[in-house]
Design an enzyme around this catalytic site. Structure first.
Site, mmCIF file in Angstrom:
data_model
loop_
_atom_site.group_PDB
_atom_site.id
_atom_site.type_symbol
_atom_site.label_atom_id
_atom_site.label_comp_id
_atom_site.label_asym_id
_atom_site.label_seq_id
_atom_site.Cartn_x
_atom_site.Cartn_y
_atom_site.Cartn_z
ATOM 1 N N CYS A 2 0.684 -1.196 -0.019
ATOM 2 C CA CYS A 2 0.007 0.057 0.096
ATOM 3 C C CYS A 2 0.702 1.175 0.088
ATOM 4 O O CYS A 2 2.111 1.222 0.064
ATOM 5 C CB CYS A 2 -0.928 -0.044 1.301
ATOM 6 S SG CYS A 2 -2.008 -1.446 1.324
ATOM 7 N N LEU A 51 -3.468 -1.678 -2.057
ATOM 8 C CA LEU A 51 -3.602 -2.794 -2.714
ATOM 9 C C LEU A 51 -3.760 -4.061 -1.936
ATOM 10 O O LEU A 51 -3.193 -4.284 -1.064
ATOM 11 C CB LEU A 51 -1.983 -3.050 -3.324
ATOM 12 C CG LEU A 51 -1.659 -4.247 -4.146
ATOM 13 C CD1 LEU A 51 -2.489 -4.276 -5.350
ATOM 14 C CD2 LEU A 51 -0.148 -4.472 -4.282
ATOM 15 N N ALA A 52 -4.817 -4.685 -2.310
ATOM 16 C CA ALA A 52 -5.510 -5.703 -1.548
ATOM 17 C C ALA A 52 -4.880 -6.828 -1.799
ATOM 18 O O ALA A 52 -4.970 -7.647 -2.846
ATOM 19 C CB ALA A 52 -7.184 -5.604 -1.805
ATOM 20 N N VAL A 53 -4.355 -7.738 -0.839
ATOM 21 C CA VAL A 53 -3.557 -9.017 -0.863
ATOM 22 C C VAL A 53 -4.197 -9.988 0.108
ATOM 23 O O VAL A 53 -4.301 -10.952 -0.344
ATOM 24 C CB VAL A 53 -2.241 -8.656 -0.687
ATOM 25 C CG1 VAL A 53 -1.446 -10.108 -0.398
ATOM 26 C CG2 VAL A 53 -1.585 -7.838 -1.573
ATOM 27 N N GLU A 80 3.317 -6.601 4.866
ATOM 28 C CA GLU A 80 2.601 -7.972 5.093
ATOM 29 C C GLU A 80 3.123 -8.341 6.468
ATOM 30 O O GLU A 80 4.364 -8.182 6.549
ATOM 31 C CB GLU A 80 2.670 -9.033 4.247
ATOM 32 C CG GLU A 80 2.144 -8.568 2.921
ATOM 33 C CD GLU A 80 0.760 -8.360 2.492
ATOM 34 O OE1 GLU A 80 -0.075 -8.663 3.622
ATOM 35 O OE2 GLU A 80 0.255 -7.783 1.630
ATOM 36 N N ASP A 103 -4.253 -8.869 8.409
ATOM 37 C CA ASP A 103 -3.204 -8.433 9.450
ATOM 38 C C ASP A 103 -3.435 -7.095 9.825
ATOM 39 O O ASP A 103 -2.503 -6.644 10.842
ATOM 40 C CB ASP A 103 -1.787 -8.693 8.555
ATOM 41 C CG ASP A 103 -1.852 -8.144 7.497
ATOM 42 O OD1 ASP A 103 -2.597 -7.424 6.922
ATOM 43 O OD2 ASP A 103 -0.452 -8.216 6.712
#
Length: 625
Positions: A2, A51-53, A80, A103
């Protein structure tokens, strides 16, 4: 992955200043193509691009912890956290309740539990900002190795902060100024912890947190106090294990790291060059995913490169055949990304690679080819694992192995550059008077002295072992940040999350303290790593000589450089002209031939002139030298 941008000001109400932070966020929109939001309240405006992970639907940011109608903390997080499930269970046992499955909320709750010491509990790559409205305090934190970036700049009554320099430069109060020290840092190609090249801007060092709070007695006047503190440092100690145990431990730590880095709710792949570093990652990823999961791998290549390849000082052979061999051996769906010279010469690509990093770099052709590789990968995957950092850890570079480079009272890679030009790599066409004033060799020698002063004396260690501990420490703390910064910016420019399993801090702590004699036990670079993964890979790969990231050898690329160089040197309005060695540039411009693409001298000098000119033009940099 992100992007973060924010503004704290204790002398004004920022509730209505979200537009300014949105402008800052707009410069880093590629870091988070999936969502944008700004949270503002009184002293702060805090923005996030996502940014969706993981937990794609719910973990939106900035994320607030609200209890009984009262906001306890607000978080904007990039990166992350690989141990978030374990932390979630621990925090739940301490009474914390969760409404999401990702997270981000774990980081937020970790702050509520441990305050500024929360970063010590996190394993992963991260940079985040937490606003505590109860105390009117801002916490900035960065992961141990500095994989994820965080920059800040003091203001009269607070702080600007963001994931990249361009976010801060978009604020109306920031000037784009570079002084002599900043230019020396740039041209020396070292990463002094905290330095950001731009005057008034600072990069939060790896393994650090910073806390901003109202100055004592300044609640009415808007004063602010900032304190930086280190929560992790690279340990220095004797290595207790024999060679067999060491190899087994490295294998176990790397295997655990790769498995942890596979966590994602989106398509994932690995980058595969055909060298031992990336091949080990691909093989361990395939093993961790197990039967029924055929991982995808990508490799960069140049059109006609294998056919026209010429051995040089850096490259023994082309990568592509080895990458294909590893993919077949491991069992991956392999896709080469073949680049044409016209792709590398595309001015749009050139501008995108420079803009992503906010600074000129001495190897922009490598940056462009990596950018193009990552852009192609992003069409198929959102997350990619790569083999970066193995060379810094295990001693793979020539700057480890050449005895004439490792003990010269300067950084080995700077010493190597000084052999090409008296003022360092890529400076051969710059004004000698300017270079004497900046004094890159003297500046870097001073920074080298500071670096080795941070390395502890280990009992029983002397001679070569002591020298190589210093060299290893310098690579991990002053060279590695340059690579991590490049990888982060180029991947984020295309909305791709890059993960670096060799950067697991447990692996780094262990390998750094392995004696040099053991790291080169078989007389080759990275012998411990080769032994640790020998059963996973073809012998042709584990025995292959270190090969750096490939560069095109197409003479047509040299012709493109020639045309652009002539255009810049012949342009009276070119901002770089004031920095150039006129006679040297005129001599080169008079030669009717392409720029030599073999070797690193002429090619790098011309590339730096072009990079400096584009940077000065587009960033409107004011040089205060």
């Amino acid at each position: 992955m992100c992007g973060i941008a924010g503004w704290v000001d204790y002398a004004r109400d920022l509730s209505e200043d979200a537009a300014t932070v949105r402008t800052m966020l707009g410069t880093i929109a590629n870091r988070g193509p999936d969502a944008e939001a700004v949270w503002s309240d009184g002293d702060i405006a805090l923005g996030h691009r996502r940014l969706a992970v993981i937990d794609i639907a719910d973990s939106t940011q900035p994320m607030a912890a609200v209890e009984e109608g009262r906001t306890l903390a607000v978080l904007a997080h990039s990166g992350e956290i690989y141990n978030y499930r374990e932390l979630r269970a621990e925090l739940a046992s301490r009474g914390h309740r969760f409404r999401t499955a990702g997270d981000t909320e774990v980081v937020l709750r970790a702050y509520l539990e441990w305050g500024e010491r929360c970063a010590e509990h996190l394993d992963g790559m991260f940079a985040f900002a937490v606003w505590d409205p109860r105390r009117r305090e801002l916490l900035l934190a960065r992961d141990r190795l500095g994989i994820k970036p965080m920059y800040y700049a003091r203001t009269p009554h607070g702080l600007l902060f963001g994931s990249e320099p361009k976010a801060l430069l978009a604020h109306p109060s920031m000037e784009c100024v570079v002084d002599a020290e900043g230019l020396a840092e740039l041209l020396a190609y070292i990463a002094t912890p905290g330095h950001a090249v731009y005057r008034g801007m600072r990069e939060l060092p790896a393994g650090h947190v910073a806390v901003l709070r109202p100055a004592p007695g300044g609640s009415g006047g808007g004063g602010a106090a900032l304190r930086e503190s280190r929560y992790w440092t690279l340990p220095q100690h004797e290595h207790p294990d024999d060679l067999e145990t060491t190899v087994a431990t490295v294998r176990g730590l790397l295997q655990e790291s790769v498995a942890g880095h596979l966590l994602a709710d989106v398509p994932l792949c690995t980058l595969l060059s055909g060298g031992v570093d990336s091949s080990a990652i691909a093989a361990l990823a395939a093993r961790s995913l197990g039967d029924g999961h055929r991982p995808r791998t990508f490799a960069v290549d140049f059109e006609g490169h294998t056919e026209r390849f010429r051995k040089d000082f850096w490259h023994e052979d082309p990568d592509a055949p080895y990458a294909v061999e590893v993919a077949r051996h491991v069992g991956t769906d392999h896709e080469p990304v073949v680049l044409r010279t016209s792709d590398l010469a595309d001015p749009v690509v050139d501008a995108a690679a420079l803009r992503s990093q906010d600074l000129p770099r001495p190897i922009p052709d490598m940056d462009r080819s990596l950018y193009l590789l990552l852009r192609a990968v992003r069409q198929r995957s959102t997350v990619a694992l790569m083999g970066e950092v193995a060379d810094e850890l295990f001693g793979g570079y020539q700057s480890f192995r050449d005895p004439t480079l490792v003990d010269t009272a300067n950084f080995p890679w700077v010493t190597m550059g000084l052999r090409v030009a008296p003022h360092g790599m890529s400076t051969g066409l710059l004004d000698p008077g300017l270079l004497r004033k900046i004094d890159v060799p003297g500046y870097s020698a001073q920074r080298w002295s500071e670096t080795v002063g941070e390395v502890a004396d280990v009992p029983g260690e002397a001679g070569t072992e002591r020298v190589m501990r210093r060299v290893g420490y310098a690579h991990l703390t002053r060279w590695l940040p340059l690579l991590l910064s490049r990888d982060d910016r180029l991947s984020m420019a295309v909305g791709l999350e890059l993960r670096v399993p060799y950067c697991d801090h447990r692996l780094v702590e262990y390998v750094h303290n392995i004696p040099w004699a053991m790291k080169t036990a078989d007389g080759r670079e990275k012998s411990v790593l080769r032994s640790a993964v020998a059963d996973l890979l073809p012998a042709s790969v584990t025995q292959r000589r270190k090969s750096p990231f490939p560069i095109t050898q197409d003479p047509r690329y040299g012709q493109v450089l020639r045309e652009r160089f002539d255009a810049v040197v012949g342009d009276p309005a070119a901002p770089v002209r004031a920095l150039l060695d006129g006679p040297a540039c005129a001599e080169l411009a008079d030669e009717d031939r392409p720029v030599a693409v073999d070797g690193w001298g002429e090619r790098r000098n011309v590339e730096m002139v072009l990079q400096l000119d584009a940077w000065l033009r587009h960033y409107r940099v004011r040089l205060d030298l």
